[in-house]
Design an enzyme around this catalytic site. Sequence first.
Site, PDB file in Angstrom:
ATOM      1  N   ARG A 242       0.859  -1.187   0.000  1.00 44.76           N
ATOM      2  CA  ARG A 242       0.000   0.000   0.000  1.00 44.76           C
ATOM      3  C   ARG A 242       0.896   1.238   0.000  1.00 44.76           C
ATOM      4  O   ARG A 242       2.107   1.143   0.154  1.00 44.76           O
ATOM      5  CB  ARG A 242      -1.021   0.011   1.144  1.00 44.76           C
ATOM      6  CG  ARG A 242      -0.654  -0.567   2.460  1.00 44.76           C
ATOM      7  CD  ARG A 242       0.445   0.124   3.208  1.00 44.76           C
ATOM      8  NE  ARG A 242       0.213   1.553   3.329  1.00 44.76           N
ATOM      9  CZ  ARG A 242       1.137   2.468   3.526  1.00 44.76           C
ATOM     10  NH1 ARG A 242       2.423   2.115   3.602  1.00 44.76           N
ATOM     11  NH2 ARG A 242       0.857   3.730   3.632  1.00 44.76           N
ATOM     12  N   GLY A 243       0.225   2.418  -0.148  1.00 46.72           N
ATOM     13  CA  GLY A 243       0.991   3.646  -0.331  1.00 46.72           C
ATOM     14  C   GLY A 243       1.086   3.902  -1.828  1.00 46.72           C
ATOM     15  O   GLY A 243       1.443   2.983  -2.596  1.00 46.72           O
TER      16      GLY A 243
ATOM     17  N   ARG B 231      -7.537  -0.398  -6.787  1.00 52.26           N
ATOM     18  CA  ARG B 231      -7.836   0.685  -5.825  1.00 52.26           C
ATOM     19  C   ARG B 231      -8.051   1.965  -6.642  1.00 52.26           C
ATOM     20  O   ARG B 231      -7.340   2.202  -7.615  1.00 52.26           O
ATOM     21  CB  ARG B 231      -6.692   0.868  -4.807  1.00 52.26           C
ATOM     22  CG  ARG B 231      -6.572  -0.323  -3.846  1.00 52.26           C
ATOM     23  CD  ARG B 231      -5.649  -0.015  -2.682  1.00 52.26           C
ATOM     24  NE  ARG B 231      -6.251   0.877  -1.700  1.00 52.26           N
ATOM     25  CZ  ARG B 231      -5.583   1.428  -0.683  1.00 52.26           C
ATOM     26  NH1 ARG B 231      -4.284   1.186  -0.545  1.00 52.26           N
ATOM     27  NH2 ARG B 231      -6.188   2.216   0.174  1.00 52.26           N
TER      28      ARG B 231
ATOM     29  N   GLN C 191      -1.770   2.691   9.875  1.00 55.87           N
ATOM     30  CA  GLN C 191      -0.504   2.736   9.120  1.00 55.87           C
ATOM     31  C   GLN C 191       0.568   3.518   9.888  1.00 55.87           C
ATOM     32  O   GLN C 191       1.758   3.246   9.754  1.00 55.87           O
ATOM     33  CB  GLN C 191      -0.716   3.386   7.743  1.00 55.87           C
ATOM     34  CG  GLN C 191      -1.502   2.556   6.756  1.00 55.87           C
ATOM     35  CD  GLN C 191      -2.977   2.870   6.786  1.00 55.87           C
ATOM     36  OE1 GLN C 191      -3.510   3.328   7.809  1.00 55.87           O
ATOM     37  NE2 GLN C 191      -3.672   2.625   5.698  1.00 55.87           N
TER      38      GLN C 191
ATOM     39  N   ASP D  91      -1.900  10.859  -2.200  1.00 54.27           N
ATOM     40  CA  ASP D  91      -2.371   9.806  -3.110  1.00 54.27           C
ATOM     41  C   ASP D  91      -2.700  10.352  -4.492  1.00 54.27           C
ATOM     42  O   ASP D  91      -2.545   9.671  -5.505  1.00 54.27           O
ATOM     43  CB  ASP D  91      -3.574   9.084  -2.517  1.00 54.27           C
ATOM     44  CG  ASP D  91      -3.091   8.090  -1.494  1.00 54.27           C
ATOM     45  OD1 ASP D  91      -2.857   8.493  -0.344  1.00 54.27           O
ATOM     46  OD2 ASP D  91      -2.874   6.924  -1.867  1.00 54.27           O
TER      47      ASP D  91
ATOM     48  N   ASN E 181      -5.210  12.536   0.488  1.00 51.92           N
ATOM     49  CA  ASN E 181      -4.295  11.686   1.268  1.00 51.92           C
ATOM     50  C   ASN E 181      -5.122  10.962   2.321  1.00 51.92           C
ATOM     51  O   ASN E 181      -6.349  11.163   2.424  1.00 51.92           O
ATOM     52  CB  ASN E 181      -3.185  12.536   1.897  1.00 51.92           C
ATOM     53  CG  ASN E 181      -2.077  11.683   2.502  1.00 51.92           C
ATOM     54  OD1 ASN E 181      -1.585  10.754   1.859  1.00 51.92           O
ATOM     55  ND2 ASN E 181      -1.704  11.947   3.740  1.00 51.92           N
ATOM     56  N   LYS E 182      -4.482  10.145   3.106  1.00 47.32           N
ATOM     57  CA  LYS E 182      -5.161   9.314   4.108  1.00 47.32           C
ATOM     58  C   LYS E 182      -6.162  10.114   4.943  1.00 47.32           C
ATOM     59  O   LYS E 182      -5.883  11.234   5.342  1.00 47.32           O
ATOM     60  CB  LYS E 182      -4.089   8.680   5.002  1.00 47.32           C
ATOM     61  CG  LYS E 182      -4.590   7.773   6.101  1.00 47.32           C
ATOM     62  CD  LYS E 182      -5.504   6.695   5.605  1.00 47.32           C
ATOM     63  CE  LYS E 182      -4.892   5.807   4.555  1.00 47.32           C
ATOM     64  NZ  LYS E 182      -5.895   4.992   3.819  1.00 47.32           N
TER      65      LYS E 182
HETATM   66  O1  MRU Z   1      -4.523   3.250   2.222  1.00 48.71           O
HETATM   67  P1  MRU Z   1      -3.043   3.454   2.072  1.00 48.71           P
HETATM   68  O2  MRU Z   1      -2.258   2.894   3.205  1.00 48.71           O
HETATM   69  O3  MRU Z   1      -2.555   2.991   0.713  1.00 48.71           O
HETATM   70  O4  MRU Z   1      -2.855   5.033   2.110  1.00 48.71           O
HETATM   71  C1  MRU Z   1      -1.569   5.564   1.984  1.00 48.71           C
HETATM   72  C2  MRU Z   1      -1.504   7.034   2.148  1.00 48.71           C
HETATM   73  O5  MRU Z   1      -2.499   7.711   2.328  1.00 48.71           O
HETATM   74  C3  MRU Z   1      -0.147   7.679   1.999  1.00 48.71           C
HETATM   75  O6  MRU Z   1      -0.037   8.804   2.801  1.00 48.71           O
HETATM   76  C4  MRU Z   1       0.052   8.077   0.528  1.00 48.71           C
HETATM   77  O7  MRU Z   1      -0.193   6.998  -0.322  1.00 48.71           O
HETATM   78  C5  MRU Z   1       1.401   8.613   0.278  1.00 48.71           C
HETATM   79  S1  MRU Z   1       2.621   7.366   0.342  1.00 48.71           S
HETATM   80  C6  MRU Z   1       4.140   7.985  -0.107  1.00 48.71           C
END
Ligand code: MRU
Length: 347
Positions: free
Chosen positions: A45-46, A88, A195, A236, A246-247
């Site tokens: 993920r990320g 995703r 996370q 993201d 972002n998250k």
């Molecule tokens: O749901 P995730 O864990 O994939 O979400 C990740 C994030 O929101 C990160 O902050 C984002 O992808 C940047 S990662 C360099």
Amino acid sequence: MIRTILWADDAVVLIDQKALPGKVHYLTLTDWRDVVGAIRDLTVRGAPAIGVAAAMGIALGALQLPEASVPETRRTFARLCEAFAKARPTARNLFWAIERMQRRFDETLPGGIAEVKKALVGEAVAIGEEDVEINRRIGLNGKAFIRDGDNVLTHCNAGALATAGYGTALGVIRAAREEGKRLHVFVDETRPVLQGARLTCWELVHDRIPATLITDSMAGFLMAQGKVDLVIVGADRIAANGDTANKIGTYSLAVLAKEHGVPFYVAAPLSTIDRSMADGSGIPIEERNGGEVRELHGVRTAPVKVGVYNPAFDVTPERYITAIITEAGVAKRPCGPSLRRLLRGPA
Ligand code: MRU
């Protein structure tokens, strides 16, 4: 350096992020369908790591392409890319990587299937290697924003684990540390998937960077006490005007930061920018399973029958962002024109 994802002997080798921090365990995937599954269930993920995983997954799928007519090969390859595109919805890097693999496919198909296979493996490996380099450049471009002795707050995981290695927001923190700056990181636990607690804390402990874990709701109180000098997060998807997905929880942090006069930085590669979106209102936001909120690691924390709303991301309007740090330079507000300049490259 922690490596999240690698190509080895015609297989995708990736760290199982669901097992962290309890177990450091690498999975070896030889079937592209398992790579789609790993993206879907957050084993990887990320945003940048999802892009690299998709590129390598497409390369795995390409290795299984049979000798067939050109139209049939095109149809099979399109289905393969489509499966990854559905994994995703929010991370722009996923679609960026798929488009790059598609371009390479189109360029090499006239040379025959063997050439396609070789080229797609090469392209996927290059995407992974370039990602680490890009993160190092983001680190160099952003490290001056962290002063000696600063307390930095971060959310989610934008570290080595969220990329092919080194990280974006954590890359900036790592670069400041490598320069000898003393710093301390407050890590939001990042409900509901944790996370921050599971992954960012694991990385910081691994690198011996001083860190303190907080629950998401504590950030405002810390800022009010003057304990946070800057916030830095990943992204993201970034719209053309700088609005940033972002998250979930990032938007609340940005509003709190503005209220308390704390600078708020986003660190991301140019591949996260979606030029087709004028602003953040059209960014697709993934909604995940209610079980993630009703339960904590399999332990029920709410009645089974209660309704749950579980958006995985939110959008922070550009007006809350002090600057966006990329590998090509820093976009200060207003971010739209500066992002356009960075995307155009040096004059
Ligand atoms: O749901 P995730 O864990 O994939 O979400 C990740 C994030 O929101 C990160 O902050 C984002 O992808 C940047 S990662 C360099």
